[in-house]
Design an enzyme around this catalytic site. Structure first.
Site, PDB file in Angstrom:
ATOM      1  N   SER A  22       0.869  -1.171  -0.107  1.00 34.06           N
ATOM      2  CA  SER A  22       0.089   0.002   0.032  1.00 34.06           C
ATOM      3  C   SER A  22       0.868   1.304   0.114  1.00 34.06           C
ATOM      4  CB  SER A  22      -0.813   0.145   1.288  1.00 34.06           C
ATOM      5  OG  SER A  22      -0.308   0.523   2.454  1.00 34.06           O
ATOM      6  N   LYS A  92       1.318  -0.659  15.592  1.00 30.32           N
ATOM      7  CA  LYS A  92      -0.036  -0.830  16.279  1.00 30.32           C
ATOM      8  C   LYS A  92      -0.496  -2.072  15.554  1.00 30.32           C
ATOM      9  CE  LYS A  92      -3.571   2.065  14.121  1.00 30.32           C
ATOM     10  NZ  LYS A  92      -4.723   2.650  14.306  1.00 30.32           N
ATOM     11  N   ASP A  93       0.001  -2.293  14.373  1.00 34.69           N
ATOM     12  CA  ASP A  93      -0.344  -3.630  13.586  1.00 34.69           C
ATOM     13  C   ASP A  93       0.392  -4.748  13.871  1.00 34.69           C
ATOM     14  OD1 ASP A  93      -2.396  -2.156  12.011  1.00 34.69           O
ATOM     15  OD2 ASP A  93      -0.987  -1.709  10.588  1.00 34.69           O
ATOM     16  N   THR A 139     -15.681   4.613  10.359  1.00 36.14           N
ATOM     17  CA  THR A 139     -14.534   3.905  11.031  1.00 36.14           C
ATOM     18  C   THR A 139     -14.946   2.422  11.227  1.00 36.14           C
ATOM     19  OG1 THR A 139     -12.973   3.884  13.107  1.00 36.14           O
ATOM     20  CG2 THR A 139     -15.305   4.804  13.509  1.00 36.14           C
ATOM     21  N   ARG A 143     -12.293   0.503  18.782  1.00 38.60           N
ATOM     22  CA  ARG A 143     -12.045   1.296  19.973  1.00 38.60           C
ATOM     23  C   ARG A 143     -12.343   2.722  19.755  1.00 38.60           C
ATOM     24  NH1 ARG A 143      -7.920   5.063  18.964  1.00 38.60           N
ATOM     25  NH2 ARG A 143      -7.461   4.168  16.947  1.00 38.60           N
ATOM     26  N   ARG A 144     -12.472   3.184  18.335  1.00 36.57           N
ATOM     27  CA  ARG A 144     -12.727   4.573  17.886  1.00 36.57           C
ATOM     28  C   ARG A 144     -14.424   4.672  18.119  1.00 36.57           C
ATOM     29  NH1 ARG A 144      -8.880   4.365  12.775  1.00 36.57           N
ATOM     30  NH2 ARG A 144      -7.048   5.262  14.007  1.00 36.57           N
ATOM     31  N   ARG A 161     -13.781   0.407   4.760  1.00 34.37           N
ATOM     32  CA  ARG A 161     -12.701  -0.543   5.005  1.00 34.37           C
ATOM     33  C   ARG A 161     -11.784   0.115   3.707  1.00 34.37           C
ATOM     34  NH1 ARG A 161     -10.559  -5.523   6.114  1.00 34.37           N
ATOM     35  NH2 ARG A 161      -8.960  -4.329   5.479  1.00 34.37           N
ATOM     36  N   THR A 166      -8.332   4.537  -0.565  1.00 32.59           N
ATOM     37  CA  THR A 166      -9.734   4.286  -0.978  1.00 32.59           C
ATOM     38  C   THR A 166     -10.872   4.938   0.017  1.00 32.59           C
ATOM     39  OG1 THR A 166      -8.832   2.379  -1.729  1.00 32.59           O
ATOM     40  CG2 THR A 166     -11.199   2.087  -1.447  1.00 32.59           C
ATOM     41  N   ARG A 167     -10.357   4.936   1.278  1.00 31.48           N
ATOM     42  CA  ARG A 167     -11.300   5.698   2.182  1.00 31.48           C
ATOM     43  C   ARG A 167     -11.341   7.232   1.915  1.00 31.48           C
ATOM     44  NH1 ARG A 167     -10.060   2.903   8.025  1.00 31.48           N
ATOM     45  NH2 ARG A 167      -9.648   1.183   7.074  1.00 31.48           N
ATOM     46  N   CYS A 255      -6.669  -6.671  18.112  1.00 33.15           N
ATOM     47  CA  CYS A 255      -7.133  -5.436  17.223  1.00 33.15           C
ATOM     48  C   CYS A 255      -8.599  -5.238  17.240  1.00 33.15           C
ATOM     49  CB  CYS A 255      -6.573  -5.152  15.921  1.00 33.15           C
ATOM     50  SG  CYS A 255      -7.130  -6.330  14.703  1.00 33.15           S
TER      51      CYS A 255
HETATM   52  C1  DPM Z   1      -5.443  -1.302  13.765  1.00 30.39           C
HETATM   53  C2  DPM Z   1      -6.539  -0.432  13.818  1.00 30.39           C
HETATM   54  C3  DPM Z   1      -6.432   0.306  12.739  1.00 30.39           C
HETATM   55  C4  DPM Z   1      -5.225  -0.252  11.941  1.00 30.39           C
HETATM   56  C5  DPM Z   1      -7.723  -0.537  14.968  1.00 30.39           C
HETATM   57  C6  DPM Z   1      -7.491   0.783  15.947  1.00 30.39           C
HETATM   58  C7  DPM Z   1      -7.794   0.877  12.023  1.00 30.39           C
HETATM   59  C8  DPM Z   1      -8.714   0.301  11.690  1.00 30.39           C
HETATM   60  C9  DPM Z   1      -9.910   1.236  10.773  1.00 30.39           C
HETATM   61  C10 DPM Z   1      -4.872  -2.223  14.967  1.00 30.39           C
HETATM   62  N1  DPM Z   1      -4.652  -1.140  12.549  1.00 30.39           N
HETATM   63  O1  DPM Z   1      -6.854   1.561  15.775  1.00 30.39           O
HETATM   64  O2  DPM Z   1      -8.285   0.712  16.701  1.00 30.39           O
HETATM   65  O3  DPM Z   1      -9.746   2.462  11.052  1.00 30.39           O
HETATM   66  O4  DPM Z   1     -10.853   0.693  10.258  1.00 30.39           O
HETATM   67  C11 DPM Z   1      -3.660   1.258  10.713  1.00 30.39           C
HETATM   68  C12 DPM Z   1      -3.448   2.940  10.319  1.00 30.39           C
HETATM   69  C13 DPM Z   1      -2.081   2.945  10.778  1.00 30.39           C
HETATM   70  C14 DPM Z   1      -1.583   1.747  11.105  1.00 30.39           C
HETATM   71  C15 DPM Z   1      -4.398   3.416   9.877  1.00 30.39           C
HETATM   72  C16 DPM Z   1      -5.272   4.284  10.828  1.00 30.39           C
HETATM   73  C17 DPM Z   1      -1.477   4.374  10.411  1.00 30.39           C
HETATM   74  C18 DPM Z   1      -0.929   4.919  11.820  1.00 30.39           C
HETATM   75  C19 DPM Z   1       0.125   4.307  12.689  1.00 30.39           C
HETATM   76  C20 DPM Z   1      -5.070   0.290  10.466  1.00 30.39           C
HETATM   77  N2  DPM Z   1      -2.474   0.959  10.934  1.00 30.39           N
HETATM   78  O5  DPM Z   1      -5.399   3.917  11.997  1.00 30.39           O
HETATM   79  O6  DPM Z   1      -6.114   5.318  10.529  1.00 30.39           O
HETATM   80  O7  DPM Z   1       1.099   4.041  11.919  1.00 30.39           O
HETATM   81  O8  DPM Z   1       0.167   4.139  13.856  1.00 30.39           O
END
Ligand code: DPM
Length: 390
Positions: A22, A92-93, A139, A143-144, A161, A166-167, A255
């Site tokens: 990506s 966070k992933d 979203t 969590r959010r 998603r 795309t979002r 997650c």
């Molecule tokens: C995880 C979550 C999301 C990502 C769950 C959360 C967001 C999913 C969504 C664990 N990974 O945050 O509660 O919004 O549908 C992700 C993003 C980034 C890393 C995008 C984002 C960028 C920020 C970073 C997806 N993973 O959260 O907006 O590097 O920390």
């Protein structure tokens, strides 16, 4: 675990870096590659991209797919097989328990860890509290969703998603969503900072564990690489995210759990605020604890990172940096203590109910067939899934 024994930190050697394909993942990988190239001008860095399960399943909410290593598994298999030497991830992933043989060798300086509101162009001057009643916020993060439902009962929350491009297109080119909630870090790295209408502080929405920080994963036994990565580590980010990951791991949140953190760190102390919510936000458990840190450790008489790595255990997958291993250990204890206190106040029931409600909330997706390239990683994942669904 075999290493390819290239002796990466030798002049002219090549290091292969694995990345999702990506745009955001690549941008993040370039950031890490550029830092490494600066430290090691004589080495060559090659980027190898691949798609992960999380990239391929785009029509289902993340929290419903039910695997903790959605965005990481294929990359970890490449790492295990030696196709790549390091992999760059959003911290966070990365699950708080990594597959056997994998470690986090470095966590780089954290970007703003908060979440942000990206408004539809027609609401560009608005904040969440000035949107019309029943506006739909996009979203897929439980969590959010949980935190914002609690604070903004007049707004509606729907899953969205796809990768960030795309979002943003779904937001701008249709009338389905009034706004998206995204991590500031991703938005900034994509170059869209001017689209942020509101930064969410901890009174409105606490961030995900590890949010905003980039992690570099490598093989546990690859001491050359671990030593080389030591120079990428950012002290305060390593300490803060160790506390957050210990908090998450002790709660057993993946997650798909409404768990969040907020950390304040200075040279001499760390304060961790943790939260757990029911899916609809009606229940909230919050607690803050802090611990003092030691003055910057002296480097005299310290073992080099590679030797340290051989002898020490990891903290939630992170190789403790020898210069501040003690502070990382204190941070880890802080995270465990805070989670334990919340568990005593009922966090376990709230999380169990949240997981059950989430599993029941939409039709289940049949498990996708995954080619088994690596027995150990596959088994580990199945173990995790069993733990999650139990
Ligand atoms: C995880 C979550 C999301 C990502 C769950 C959360 C967001 C999913 C969504 C664990 N990974 O945050 O509660 O919004 O549908 C992700 C993003 C980034 C890393 C995008 C984002 C960028 C920020 C970073 C997806 N993973 O959260 O907006 O590097 O920390």
């Amino acid at each position: 675990m075999e290493t390819n024994g290239n002796g990466h930190n030798q002049e002219g050697s090549i290091m292969r870096i694995g990345s999702r394909d990506s745009e955001l993942a690549l941008k993040q990988t370039y950031m890490v590659r550029d830092s490494l190239q600066k430290i090691h001008p004589d080495m060559k860095f090659e980027i190898v991209t691949m798609k992960t399960k999380g990239d391929k399943i785009l029509n289902v909410a993340l929290s419903k797919i039910g695997s903790k290593s959605l965005f990481t598994k294929e990359l970890e298999i490449a790492l295990e097989e030696g196709t790549v030497d390091i992999v760059v991830h959003s911290l966070k992933d990365l699950p708080t328990t990594l597959p056997d043989g994998m470690v986090i060798g470095a966590i780089c300086e954290r970007e703003d860890p908060r979440d942000a509101v990206i408004m539809h162009p027609k609401y560009s001057g608005c904040k969440l509290d000035s949107l019309p009643k029943d506006s739909v916020i996009g979203t897929s993060s439980l969590r959010r969703g949980a935190q914002l439902k609690r604070r903004f009962p007049d707004l509606k929350f729907e899953s969205v998603r796809g990768n960030l491009n795309t979002r943003l297109r779904k937001l701008d080119e249709a009338d389905d969503y009034a706004a998206l909630i995204l991590a500031v870090a991703g938005v900034v790295r994509m170059g869209w900072k001017n689209r942020i209408s509101q930064y969410l502080d901890d009174d409105l929405c606490m961030y995900a564990v590890g949010q905003g920080a980039l992690a570099v994963e490598c093989r546990e036994g690859d001491t050359n690489t671990i030593e080389l990565l030591g120079q990428l580590c950012h002290t305060q980010t390593m300490i803060a995210t160790t506390a957050e990951r210990a908090f998450m791991r002790t709660l057993e949140g993946g997650c798909s759990a409404p768990v969040a953190a907020h950390t304040k760190i200075t040279d001499d102390s760390i304060e961790l605020k943790g939260g757990v919510w029911s899916l609809d936000g009606s229940e909230e458990l919050l607690k803050t604890q802090s611990v003092s840190l030691q003055a910057a450790d002296s480097t005299d008489g310290m073992q080099p990172p590679a030797k340290m790595a051989k002898t020490s255990i990891t903290l939630c997958g992170i190789v403790p940096h020898p210069k501040y291993a003690e502070n990382m250990t204190k941070a880890h204890e802080l995270g465990v203590d805070l989670a334990t206190a919340l568990l005593e106040q009922g966090a376990e029931r709230i999380l169990k109910e949240a997981k059950a409600a989430n599993a029941a909330s939409a039709p289940n997706v049949p498990p996708k067939k995954v080619t088994v390239l690596s027995e150990s990683i596959q088994e580990k994942e199945e173990e995790e899934q069993t733990v999650q669904s139990s």
